[in-house]
Motif scaffolding. Structure first.
Motif, PDB file in Angstrom:
ATOM      1  N   VAL A 168       0.820  -1.214   0.000  1.00 52.53           N
ATOM      2  CA  VAL A 168       0.000   0.000   0.000  1.00 52.53           C
ATOM      3  C   VAL A 168       0.850   1.258   0.000  1.00 52.53           C
ATOM      4  O   VAL A 168       0.348   2.355   0.211  1.00 52.53           O
ATOM      5  N   GLY A 169       2.155   1.116  -0.246  1.00 53.04           N
ATOM      6  CA  GLY A 169       3.005   2.298  -0.325  1.00 53.04           C
ATOM      7  C   GLY A 169       4.121   2.258   0.696  1.00 53.04           C
ATOM      8  O   GLY A 169       4.461   1.209   1.252  1.00 53.04           O
ATOM      9  N   LEU A 170       4.702   3.423   0.950  1.00 55.86           N
ATOM     10  CA  LEU A 170       5.814   3.518   1.890  1.00 55.86           C
ATOM     11  C   LEU A 170       5.359   3.203   3.306  1.00 55.86           C
ATOM     12  O   LEU A 170       4.276   3.616   3.731  1.00 55.86           O
ATOM     13  N   ALA A 171       6.213   2.504   4.045  1.00 56.60           N
ATOM     14  CA  ALA A 171       5.964   2.304   5.469  1.00 56.60           C
ATOM     15  C   ALA A 171       6.096   3.649   6.176  1.00 56.60           C
ATOM     16  O   ALA A 171       6.705   4.589   5.649  1.00 56.60           O
ATOM     17  N   ALA A 172       5.551   3.734   7.393  1.00 58.72           N
ATOM     18  CA  ALA A 172       5.497   5.013   8.102  1.00 58.72           C
ATOM     19  C   ALA A 172       6.877   5.631   8.281  1.00 58.72           C
ATOM     20  O   ALA A 172       7.076   6.840   8.043  1.00 58.72           O
ATOM     21  N   TYR A 173       7.869   4.823   8.680  1.00 62.66           N
ATOM     22  CA  TYR A 173       9.211   5.383   8.920  1.00 62.66           C
ATOM     23  C   TYR A 173       9.820   5.911   7.622  1.00 62.66           C
ATOM     24  O   TYR A 173      10.477   6.954   7.601  1.00 62.66           O
ATOM     25  N   ALA A 174       9.605   5.175   6.529  1.00 68.78           N
ATOM     26  CA  ALA A 174      10.153   5.595   5.243  1.00 68.78           C
ATOM     27  C   ALA A 174       9.439   6.834   4.729  1.00 68.78           C
ATOM     28  O   ALA A 174      10.065   7.732   4.147  1.00 68.78           O
ATOM     29  N   LEU A 175       8.139   6.901   4.946  1.00 61.39           N
ATOM     30  CA  LEU A 175       7.366   8.052   4.488  1.00 61.39           C
ATOM     31  C   LEU A 175       7.899   9.334   5.108  1.00 61.39           C
ATOM     32  O   LEU A 175       8.127  10.335   4.416  1.00 61.39           O
TER      33      LEU A 175
END
Length: 258
Positions: A168-175
């Motif tokens: 579903v996209g970037l993980a929270a830390y990566a975002l």
């Protein structure tokens, strides 16, 4: 004359590889994986030739390129005359040589390289020759690059390599890391250039551009217009084909030796 030529654009991504041949009916889009039978026991091995947008396994990359060429030969059996392949701005000289060598060995033709964010900007319809800076964020599965483009070249660039992505996209830390990185790029521009860059906004490309949470966080933090390109996962290969049709322009956009 263009009908007699066989040209191909190639976007070797960590998760997906996209290709487009001149005169082709559609963009070929396949997983960047090679599945082979194990030699010592039952079962199969899955090899990912591309890591962080760069060649990690040259032999597997050659097999991937061979399959991509087979995709395009379904409707055109002529030999390929020229391939324009994308590379990250962050790619080292050895990374660039690995891409060129893998593609040239299989395609047996001229291979030119173009930095992927610049190709994405061309594919998104941006005026890359404008002397005013334009910001672009290219969100791939293995590498994210934020760049400032000015006068037909990438003048500032920062990159973040990703160890993993989710469906579903970037993980929270990566975002949050991507948002902070993009803010850092904006701050690195000369003070005189920032107003024009802010006014023109940020264009987001790559598969990750479809993550609405990322777009919202970018807007809130950067406080400038942020928009995803149309069909953002395909803009790089579209831009590569546009450059492939203009050899002089593609040569001018070729990445410098590093």
């Amino acid at each position: 004359m263009s009908r007699a030529r066989r040209l191909m654009a190639l976007d070797l991504g960590t998760a997906r590889t996209r290709s487009l041949a001149l005169g082709g009916h559609a963009i070929a889009d396949r997983p960047s994986v090679i599945v082979g039978r194990r030699s010592t026991c039952d079962g199969t091995d899955v090899v990912r030739p591309i890591r962080h947008g760069m060649v990690a396994d040259p032999a597997a990359c050659r097999r991937l390129v061979r399959r991509v060429l087979q995709d395009t030969r379904l409707y055109d059996h002529r030999p390929v005359e020229r391939v324009l392949a994308g590379v990250p701005v962050a790619a080292s000289p050895s990374d660039r040589r690995a891409v060129r060598a893998a593609v040239a060995e299989i395609a047996r033709c001229e291979v030119r390289l173009v930095e992927e964010p610049l190709a994405a900007a061309v594919g998104a319809g941006l005026d890359v020759l404008d002397s005013r800076p334009r910001l672009l964020l290219d969100v791939g599965a293995g590498i994210v690059e934020a760049v400032a483009i000015e006068g037909g070249a990438v003048v500032e660039a920062v990159a973040l390599q990703l160890s993993a992505t989710t469906g579903v996209g970037l993980a929270a830390y990566a975002l949050e890391g991507v948002v902070d990185m993009t803010m850092g790029l904006l701050r690195s521009l000369p003070a005189a250039s920032r107003p024009a860059a802010r006014e023109r906004g940020l264009v987001v490309t790559g598969g990750g551009a479809q993550q609405e949470l990322l777009l919202r966080r970018l807007r809130a933090t950067l406080r400038l217009p942020v928009n995803a390109a149309l069909q953002p996962q395909h803009v790089t290969v579209r831009g590569l084909m546009r450059l492939c049709l203009q050899p002089a322009l593609a040569a001018a956009h070729a990445p410098p030796a590093r």
